[in-house]
Scaffold this active site. Sequence first.
Site, PDB file in Angstrom:
ATOM      1  N   TRP A   5       0.807  -1.226   0.000  1.00  0.00           N
ATOM      2  CA  TRP A   5       0.000   0.000   0.000  1.00  0.00           C
ATOM      3  C   TRP A   5       0.838   1.273   0.000  1.00  0.00           C
ATOM      4  CZ3 TRP A   5      -4.534  -0.986   3.992  1.00  0.00           C
ATOM      5  CH2 TRP A   5      -5.466  -1.861   3.400  1.00  0.00           C
ATOM      6  N   LYS A   6       2.142   1.142   0.229  1.00  0.00           N
ATOM      7  CA  LYS A   6       2.996   2.335   0.316  1.00  0.00           C
ATOM      8  C   LYS A   6       2.414   3.301   1.356  1.00  0.00           C
ATOM      9  CE  LYS A   6       4.486   1.334  -4.307  1.00  0.00           C
ATOM     10  NZ  LYS A   6       5.136   1.773  -5.517  1.00  0.00           N
ATOM     11  N   GLU A  92      11.903   2.270  -3.610  1.00  0.00           N
ATOM     12  CA  GLU A  92      11.699   3.612  -3.051  1.00  0.00           C
ATOM     13  C   GLU A  92      12.541   3.808  -1.793  1.00  0.00           C
ATOM     14  OE1 GLU A  92       7.429   3.309  -3.042  1.00  0.00           O
ATOM     15  OE2 GLU A  92       7.484   3.330  -5.232  1.00  0.00           O
ATOM     16  N   GLU A 162      11.489  -6.208  -9.220  1.00  0.00           N
ATOM     17  CA  GLU A 162      10.710  -5.021  -9.569  1.00  0.00           C
ATOM     18  C   GLU A 162      11.580  -4.056 -10.373  1.00  0.00           C
ATOM     19  OE1 GLU A 162       7.159  -4.588  -6.614  1.00  0.00           O
ATOM     20  OE2 GLU A 162       8.824  -3.336  -5.985  1.00  0.00           O
ATOM     21  N   GLY A 230      -0.135   0.095  -6.768  1.00  0.00           N
ATOM     22  CA  GLY A 230      -1.368   0.850  -7.031  1.00  0.00           C
ATOM     23  C   GLY A 230      -2.616  -0.019  -7.106  1.00  0.00           C
TER      24      GLY A 230
HETATM   25  P1  PGA Z   1       2.989  -0.521  -8.792  1.00  0.00           P
HETATM   26  O1  PGA Z   1       4.042  -0.673  -7.580  1.00  0.00           O
HETATM   27  O2  PGA Z   1       2.208  -1.810  -8.848  1.00  0.00           O
HETATM   28  O3  PGA Z   1       2.129   0.650  -8.386  1.00  0.00           O
HETATM   29  O4  PGA Z   1       3.782  -0.288 -10.023  1.00  0.00           O
HETATM   30  C1  PGA Z   1       4.689  -1.899  -7.324  1.00  0.00           C
HETATM   31  C2  PGA Z   1       5.617  -1.743  -6.154  1.00  0.00           C
HETATM   32  O5  PGA Z   1       6.258  -0.688  -6.023  1.00  0.00           O
HETATM   33  O6  PGA Z   1       5.746  -2.659  -5.312  1.00  0.00           O
END
Ligand code: PGA
Length: 244
Positions: A5-6, A92, A162, A230
């Site tokens: 979910w960040k 990130e 990723e 997302g």
């Molecule tokens: P995203 O992010 O599905 O929004 O591209 C994936 C993630 O950063 O784990």
Amino acid sequence: MAGNWKMYKTPAETHSFFEAFKPLVAAAVNCDIVLCPPFPNLHAAVKETEGSNIGIGAQNLYWGKEGAVTGEVSGHMLQAIGCQYVIIAHSERRQYFGENEPDVVRKVEAALQYGLTPIVCVGERLEERESGQTEAVLGAMFDGGLAPLTPEQFAKTVIAYEPVWAIGTGKTATPQIAADAHRFLRGKVAEKFGAEAAAAARILYGGSVKPDNVAHLMAQEDIDGALVGGASLDPKVFAAVVNY
Ligand code: PGA
């Protein structure tokens, strides 16, 4: 199938999410389902999913049990509130907080010490892919962050490939690009930990996974699951990914 979910959702929004999501995936038996909310929502998420087929993970942890480390959260605390997973070295965190391979080793060890399954993220940036560095970058991340683990530690660790250029951009890696990277990573596992460990390793793909591309990605032999950003925020959309 793991959702990241960040930095989204409050505890109230967490409640609404699981109320809608739980019945939509109640019949899913062929995969492990994981959601990784921000720290303030973890307790609510664990309570909401008690007795369900959904596991809860954090998005980061600090090594060490407790101490004078302002702003950090330990594996011990995550275990105590009922978390089962933790994402480590998401791109990130690498980009904004300088996390590197020695951190990965310390964090994986701390996660395992407290009974958490680590989901370790690796992936190349756009300029690295464009300059033909993808395998060198993935190889260095594997060698620095995963190869130092013992075979027992590695066996409990999940890898997430990723590609940074595919995260949140809507530009999914083609199934072929993802498959090549996964094959390369599984080869690294085989070299270091042996064929059996390589066959058993779980390697998730992450980067703009959506209900309409998940089936093609999952059809690739070396892709074992997805780490979804997302598309994990909406219960219907993430349920469609889980139930593809
Ligand atoms: P995203 O992010 O599905 O929004 O591209 C994936 C993630 O950063 O784990």
